[in-house]
Enzyme design. Structure first.
Site: not given
Ligand code: CP
Length: 336
Positions: A71-72, A100, A122, A150
């Site tokens: 999603r993100t 490397k 992330r 998040h």
């Molecule tokens: N909600 C969320 O962070 O989903 P993903 O891990 O799929 O990005």
């Protein structure tokens, strides 16, 4: 280049000293009241998906994800395309010079030299996005760092609650006043909780948490946040029920949990349990869902579920976050 907290490391670790810059979004705390209301209001104003290529035309966005995401990452990409920005992804995987021996920070410094306006990050390490602010010219947006935060997930959760309960973001700290939000499941390992506990009380919601031993604890208690003794107690009278999966990738090895069937019986959201909530209650889940564990199919796909609406509003929130990072938030439509 001067020595930094990243020097000489392999996987990289957060810098001890960090600096905040105006348009970074590493934490919910990076948004003051006006910025929060403006971002949420403009996100809801673009929720039905207009393409606005003039807003970020000619801008470049980098996604640097060292943890899996559906999603993100994809919604940041869709958001960038809707605003006319180029979007490039880097995962530090087997097709990159990481194999490397290039460190993550050296890789990102090199990518930053290519002239990105913003980098969406992330990482499994909490604090990594904030540490990058001291290292990169690009603005940094946190797409999930370890168990820390998040922020765009919490913002899209708030946007979904505002919309479902007919509240206006412009009301600022009172926007969710009088609403009771239950957050249930694995809370101690959830970065979604990290951001929501910073955001929802600020908007005036009362938050009640519930989860099994090892996944919920008194350290989560703070003003505006209570801990319930059971799932039923948390759900009773709630206006929003947010379920979270067990973050198995972050659990201590020694933690023993019931098997999926037993977990569902004790801590899963079923239709019978949802009947304890307010008649106007909505159900949220950040995804990915583990059906039959923390949530029953009938609830996930039921009439109170706003789970796919969260995803839709996630694109809108990320449009607003990218526009803000590039100094262009005022070019998105204003709330009606
Ligand atoms: N909600 C969320 O962070 O989903 P993903 O891990 O799929 O990005």
């Amino acid at each position: 280049m001067a020595a930094s907290a990243f020097s000489g490391e392999g996987a990289g670790s957060p810098a001890a000293s960090v600096r905040r810059r105006g348009a970074d979004l590493c934490s919910i705390d990076d948004l003051d009241e006006d910025a929060l209301a403006d971002l949420l209001g403009r996100a809801l104003a673009v929720a039905e998906g207009p393409f606005l290529p003039e807003v970020l035309g000619g801008r470049q966005i980098l996604a640097a994800f060292r943890e899996p995401s559906t999603r993100t990452r994809m919604s940041f990409e869709v958001a960038a395309h809707r605003l006319g920005a180029a979007f490039v992804a880097y995962d530090g995987g087997a097709a990159t010079s990481a194999v490397k021996g290039e460190s993550p920070i050296d890789a990102l410094r090199n990518l930053d030299a290519m002239g990105f306006d913003a980098v969406v990050v992330r990482d499994r390490q909490g604090g990594w996005p904030r540490a990058l602010c001291a290292e990169l010219g690009a603005r940094v947006l946190n797409a999930g760092d370890g168990t820390n935060e998040h922020p765009t997930q919490a913002l899209l959760d708030a946007a979904t609650i505002l919309e479902a309960h007919g509240r206006a973001p412009a009301a600022g700290s009172g926007a969710l006043r009088g609403l009771r939000v239950a957050i249930c499941g694995d809370l101690l390992h959830s970065r979604v909780v990290g951001s929501n506990l910073r955001l929802l009380p600020r908007l005036g919601a009362s938050v009640i948490l519930a989860g099994p031993p090892g996944l919920c604890g008194p350290e989560l208690r703070r003003p505006g946040v209570e801990i319930a003794a059971s799932l039923d107690e948390a759900i009773r009278g709630a206006d929003v029920v947010m379920m979270l999966r067990i973050q198995r990738e972050r659990l201590p090895a020694a933690l023993e949990l019931p098997d999926d069937r037993a977990y569902h019986a004790a801590w899963g959201l079923t239709e019978a349990r949802l009947a304890l909530a307010s008649p106007r209650a909505i159900v949220l889940h950040p995804g990915p869902m583990n059906r039959g564990v923390e949530i029953a199919d009938a609830v996930a796909d039921g009439p109170r579920s706003r789970i796919l609406r969260q995803v839709r509003l996630g694109v809108a929130v990320r449009m607003a976050a990218l526009a803000r990072a590039c100094g262009r938030l005022s070019h998105l439509p204003s709330p009606a």
